[in-house]
Design an enzyme around this catalytic site. Structure first.
Site, short mmCIF file in Angstrom:
data_model
loop_
_atom_site.label_atom_id
_atom_site.label_comp_id
_atom_site.label_asym_id
_atom_site.label_seq_id
_atom_site.Cartn_x
_atom_site.Cartn_y
_atom_site.Cartn_z
CG HIS A 51 2.82 -3.98 6.12
ND1 HIS A 51 3.12 -2.76 6.70
CD2 HIS A 51 1.62 -3.80 5.52
CE1 HIS A 51 2.16 -1.91 6.48
NE2 HIS A 51 1.22 -2.51 5.75
CG HIS A 72 -1.28 -5.75 2.06
ND1 HIS A 72 -2.25 -5.46 3.01
CD2 HIS A 72 -0.41 -4.71 2.12
CE1 HIS A 72 -1.96 -4.31 3.59
NE2 HIS A 72 -0.84 -3.84 3.07
N PRO A 86 0.65 3.55 3.32
CG PRO A 86 2.50 2.71 4.48
CD PRO A 86 2.10 3.70 3.39
CG HIS A 117 -2.11 -0.77 1.17
ND1 HIS A 117 -2.76 -1.25 2.28
CD2 HIS A 117 -2.83 -1.18 0.10
CE1 HIS A 117 -3.83 -1.92 1.89
NE2 HIS A 117 -3.89 -1.90 0.58
CE1 TYR A 118 4.62 5.97 0.00
CE2 TYR A 118 3.41 7.38 -1.50
CZ TYR A 118 4.40 7.21 -0.56
OH TYR A 118 5.16 8.27 -0.16
CG HIS A 128 7.91 -2.40 10.37
ND1 HIS A 128 8.98 -2.38 11.24
CD2 HIS A 128 7.98 -3.58 9.72
CE1 HIS A 128 9.66 -3.51 11.11
NE2 HIS A 128 9.07 -4.26 10.19
P1 M7G Z 1 -1.52 -0.90 5.76
O1 M7G Z 1 -1.16 -1.02 4.33
O2 M7G Z 1 -0.52 -0.28 6.67
O3 M7G Z 1 -2.82 -0.08 5.95
O4 M7G Z 1 -1.85 -2.38 6.23
P2 M7G Z 1 -4.37 -0.35 5.81
O5 M7G Z 1 -4.84 -0.66 7.22
O6 M7G Z 1 -4.88 0.95 5.32
O7 M7G Z 1 -4.54 -1.48 4.86
C1 M7G Z 1 -1.76 -2.81 7.54
C2 M7G Z 1 -2.41 -4.16 7.60
O8 M7G Z 1 -2.17 -4.69 8.90
C3 M7G Z 1 -3.92 -4.10 7.41
O9 M7G Z 1 -4.32 -5.01 6.39
C4 M7G Z 1 -4.46 -4.48 8.80
O10 M7G Z 1 -5.67 -5.22 8.73
C5 M7G Z 1 -3.34 -5.31 9.37
N1 M7G Z 1 -3.27 -5.27 10.85
C6 M7G Z 1 -3.43 -4.18 11.63
N2 M7G Z 1 -3.25 -4.54 12.92
C7 M7G Z 1 -3.35 -3.61 14.05
C8 M7G Z 1 -2.97 -5.88 12.97
C9 M7G Z 1 -2.71 -6.78 14.03
O11 M7G Z 1 -2.69 -6.47 15.22
N3 M7G Z 1 -2.45 -8.08 13.65
C10 M7G Z 1 -2.47 -8.48 12.33
N4 M7G Z 1 -2.23 -9.76 12.06
N5 M7G Z 1 -2.73 -7.62 11.32
C11 M7G Z 1 -2.98 -6.33 11.63
#
Ligand code: M7G
Length: 331
Positions: free
Chosen positions: A256, A258, A250, A247-248, A254
Site C-alpha cells: 500500500h 501513503h 510496514p 513504509h519499510y 500487503h
Molecule cells: P503501514 O505502513 O502498514 O504501517 O500502514 P503503520 O501502521 O506503521 O503506518 C498501514 C496504514 O493503514 C496506516 O496508515 C493505518 O492507519 C492504515 N489502516 C489500518 N487499518 C486497520 C485501517 C483500516 O481499517 N482502514 C483504513 N482506511 N486504514 C487503515
C-alpha cells in the site's frame, strides 16, 4: 503465532465478523475500563490506552487524539468561552479556555478485540535501527513474517467492497495494475491540512517494498498518476504539496502507498521508515532488482518479535532496564 491464523481457536474470518458486530451494535465507551497507559505524546496530543469492556471478553486498545482547530468553527470558541486565568504579566496573559460550544470531538480509534501484537504496537518502547541486508531479509525477516504478522482482513474487505465502500475515492479494478484509494484510518477525510490517503494494490502477495521489481513499474506508475490526479480533483491539493511514500517495515504486509499533505507531519514520515514513491520508481528504473539487492535500514521496537529474531542472532542488543541505565549515568 500468526495473527492471520487463529486466536482462541476461532478462525480469523469469524473473529473479524465478531469485531464488526461488536463495533456496530455493542460498544459503549462508558463501559471501557482503563488497564494501563501504553503511551502518551504531548506533541501529537495523543494518549493510547489498554483496557477492556464490562461484560465482554478480550482486550481493547483505545487511541485518543485531540484534533486540529477548524477555521470555520473558531468563532464558536470565542463566542461563549469561560477563561480561567493561569497568570498575567504586563500585557501577557495565560489562560485555560473552556468553550461552551460543542467543538470538534476527540478522534477515537478502537481496536477490539486487540491482540498482544496490537498492544505492543502502541506501547512506548526503546527503538533500534537494523540494517537489513538481502541475506538478513531472506534468513531472518521473511521467516519471521510468515510466522507473525497482523491480520490483513481489513485490507481484503476494502478490496472486495465489503467495508469502507462509501469512503473510496478512486478504484481501478485491473487485477495487475489496479488499486483502491481511500482515506487512511487516521484521517477524518475532511481537513486537507491533515490529508492522509492510502492506495491499496489489487494484486495479492506483494508483501512490501522488498518485493518490488521492474514488473511492478506499471502498477506503481498507474497508482502514482491516477491517485495524484484524483487527489487534485477531489481535494484541490497538487502533487507538489503531497508526500507519497511507502513504509519499510510496514505494519501490514500487503503493498500500500501513503499519500499525505506535505505540511502535515504525519506519523511514520521519518527517514528510518519512509521511502518516497518517486525514489522507489527511479531506483527500480535504474536497477530492476534494486530492492532485492539493497541493504534497507528500518526501525523496530524492542517489544516486536522481529527485534527478538535479530537479537537472537546477535545483530542487535536490547537496552539495559531503566534502573540500570540510571545507575550507570549516576556513576
Ligand atoms: P503501514 O505502513 O502498514 O504501517 O500502514 P503503520 O501502521 O506503521 O503506518 C498501514 C496504514 O493503514 C496506516 O496508515 C493505518 O492507519 C492504515 N489502516 C489500518 N487499518 C486497520 C485501517 C483500516 O481499517 N482502514 C483504513 N482506511 N486504514 C487503515
Amino acid at each position: 503465532m500468526a495473527e492471520s491464523e487463529q486466536v482462541g481457536g476461532i478462525p480469523a474470518n469469524e473473529q473479524i465478523a465478531d469485531v464488526i458486530v461488536n463495533h456496530q451494535h455493542d460498544i459503549n465507551l462508558s463501559d471501557f475500563a482503563v488497564k494501563r497507559v501504553l503511551s502518551v505524546n504531548p506533541q501529537r496530543k495523543t494518549i493510547f490506552l489498554e483496557g477492556c469492556f464490562k461484560d465482554k471478553e478480550g482486550k481493547a486498545v483505545l487511541l485518543l487524539e485531540k484534533q486540529a482547530f477548524e477555521e470555520k468553527s473558531v468563532a464558536h470558541i470565542t463566542a461563549n468561552a469561560e477563561l480561567s486565568k493561569l497568570f498575567v504579566n504586563d500585557c501577557y496573559g495565560s489562560y485555560e479556555c473552556f468553550p461552551e460550544a460543542k467543538l470538534n470531538g476527540i478522534k477515537t480509534t478502537l481496536i477490539f478485540p486487540a491482540t498482544d501484537k496490537h498492544i505492543k504496537k502502541f506501547e512506548s518502547q526503546p527503538i533500534h535501527i537494523i540494517e537489513e541486508t538481502k541475506d538478513y531479509y531472506k534468513n531472518i525477516t521473511l521467516p519471521h513474517l510468515t510466522q507473525d504478522q497482523f491480520n490483513l482482513q481489513w485490507v481484503y474487505n476494502i478490496l472486495d467492497g465489503s467495508a469502507e465502500v462509501d469512503r473510496v475515492v478512486l478504484e481501478d479494478k485491473d487485477p495487475n495494475t489496479g488499486f483502491v484509494l481511500l482515506p487512511d484510518l487516521k484521517w477524518d477525510g475532511k481537513q486537507t491540512d491533515s490529508l492522509y490517503l492510502l492506495a491499496i494494490v489489487r494484486p495479492h502477495g506483494i508483501l512490501s517494498l522488498r518485493d518490488l521489481h521492474n514488473e511492478h513499474l506499471p502498477l506503481l506508475i498507474n497508482i502514482r498518476d491516477k491517485c495524484l490526479a484524483a487527489i487534485l480533483e477531489r481535494y484541490g491539493v497538487p502533487k507538489s504539496q503531497l508526500r507519497v511514500f511507502l513504509h519499510y517495515q510496514p505494519s501490514f504486509y500487503h503493498l500500500h502507498i501513503h499519500f499525505t499533505y506535505l505540511q502535515f507531519e504525519a506519523p511514520g514520515i521519518h527517514a528510518e521508515k519512509s521511502h518516497l514513491l518517486s525514489t522507489v520508481i527511479n531506483n527500480i528504473q535504474l536497477k530492476p532488482d534494486y530492492y532485492q539487492e539493497a541493504t534497507l535500514a528500518f526501525a523496530v521496537r524492542e517489544s516486536d518479535n522481529l527485534f527478538t529474531s535479530y537479537e537472537n542472532k546477535g545483530i542487535v542488543k536490547r537496552c539495559p532496564p531503566k534502573e540500570e541505565n540510571e545507575t550507570q549515568n549516576s556513576n
